[in-house]
Design an enzyme around this catalytic site. Structure first.
Site, PDB file in Angstrom:
ATOM      1  N   LYS A  84      36.256  45.667  45.923  1.00  0.00           N
ATOM      2  CA  LYS A  84      35.761  43.799  45.851  1.00  0.00           C
ATOM      3  C   LYS A  84      33.927  43.857  44.810  1.00  0.00           C
ATOM      4  O   LYS A  84      33.521  44.583  45.964  1.00  0.00           O
ATOM      5  CB  LYS A  84      36.241  43.761  47.140  1.00  0.00           C
ATOM      6  N   ALA A 171      36.850  33.941  51.002  1.00  0.00           N
ATOM      7  CA  ALA A 171      35.821  33.277  51.939  1.00  0.00           C
ATOM      8  C   ALA A 171      36.173  32.221  52.224  1.00  0.00           C
ATOM      9  O   ALA A 171      36.440  30.786  51.667  1.00  0.00           O
ATOM     10  CB  ALA A 171      34.622  33.649  50.523  1.00  0.00           C
TER      11      ALA A 171
END
Lengths: 243, 67
Positions: A84, A171
């Site tokens: 990531k 997110a």
């Protein structure tokens, strides 16, 4: 799922099972060299690599150079070449730096990493990263940990429409309904952490997100009813009352 | 004696000192951590072949919870 902010490793492990997650992120930090008991001791103790694809992140990196350094450490630490990629120089909003992310992605792809970049919901950047060979794009719904949901909805729709790689909405997802909405739009997955980890019952909340993701995906595959300006009666408009 | 920087702190070590022996003294098993020496990641299989030298910069890192 992310693994941060859980009260204990055991609780995190139970929430991961309940969530049905297949990809799990981990971070890196300096080890305590004073010989004391480190309460954050190796997270891998709680993660079965046979059950989860580990996704070390580059959190803390402010530049492409720092991200590449963390990526190589993460690969050695976890044995995973999946990464990531996140580069956020500003600690207040933790918004990702698109230029440094693009630079780092190009280097790391050449170096053999499977790169999953965390980005703002920028359709042009998403396309550039996909063309460069990123495995996914991971646009944000709203800032990390903000629980505000899909504030970037209009741009997410463009990213999904143009996507040539899976789109993971990452997110800001604070509620299962946010996750369901992302999946209804055609996102391929969501990445959730805070909303589950800080819940009063993380295991049940993880299950709630799982249910929402499944429901949202089914709805996308089936296709939602078209929206209309005017009403369209579901019951017969009974005529005899006026006769 | 030689001075090295480990995780940002200057420490003195006797010489010769192998990386694997130094790590054992800190309480970490080689399988738990990853080590960067002067900016280069050192594969675990090499820990016992590396001698620490004056001015070396070590980072000892472990995977932790994160999103």
């Amino acid at each position: 799922m992310g693994t941060g902010k859980f009260a204990s490793g055991e609780l995190m492990a139970a929430a991961l099972v309940a969530s049905g997650a297949e990809l799990v992120t981990v971070a890196l930090r300096r080890a305590d060299l004073t010989g004391g008991k480190d309460k954050f001791a190796n997270i891998l103790t709680f993660l079965d690599p046979k059950k989860y694809q580990l996704l070390p992140n580059t959190s803390g990196a402010r530049t492409a150079e720092e991200a590449c350094r963390l990526a190589r450490l993460g690969r050695e630490a976890t044995g995973s070449t999946w990464l990531k990629l996140e580069i956020h120089p500003d600690p207040r909003y933790l918004l990702p730096d698109p230029i440094e992310t693009m630079k780092a992605a190009e280097i790391l792809i050449k170096d053999g990493f499977t790169v999953l970049p965390y980005i703002n919901a920028d359709p042009v950047l998403a396309k550039r990263l996909a063309d460069a060979g990123c495995a996914t794009v991971m646009p944000l719904g709203s800032p990390i940990g903000s629980a505000r949901g899909l504030e970037t909805r209009a741009s997410l729709a463009i990213i999904i429409e143009q996507a040539t790689v899976p789109v993971v909405v990452d997110a800001g997802l604070g509620a299962p309904s946010h996750a369901a909405a992302a999946m209804e739009m055609g996102a391929d997955a969501v990445l959730v952490n805070t909303a589950v980890a800080v819940a009063s019952d993380p295991v049940r909340m993880a299950d709630a997100f799982k249910t929402a993701v499944i429901a949202g995906r089914s709805a996308y595959e089936i296709g939602l009813a078209p929206q209309r300006q005017e009403a369209d009666a579901t019951s017969p408009l009974t005529g005899f009352l006026n006769q | 004696m030689a001075k090295i920087i480990a995780n940002g702190n200057e420490i003195e070590i006797r010489q010769p000192y192998r990386l694997s022996d130094w790590l054992q003294q800190t309480g970490w098993k080689p399988t738990q951590v990853v080590v960067e020496l002067n900016g280069e990641v050192i594969p675990r299989s090499q820990f016992s072949n590396v001698e620490l030298c004056e001015g070396d910069r070590l980072e000892v890192i472990l995977p932790v919870a994160g999103g």
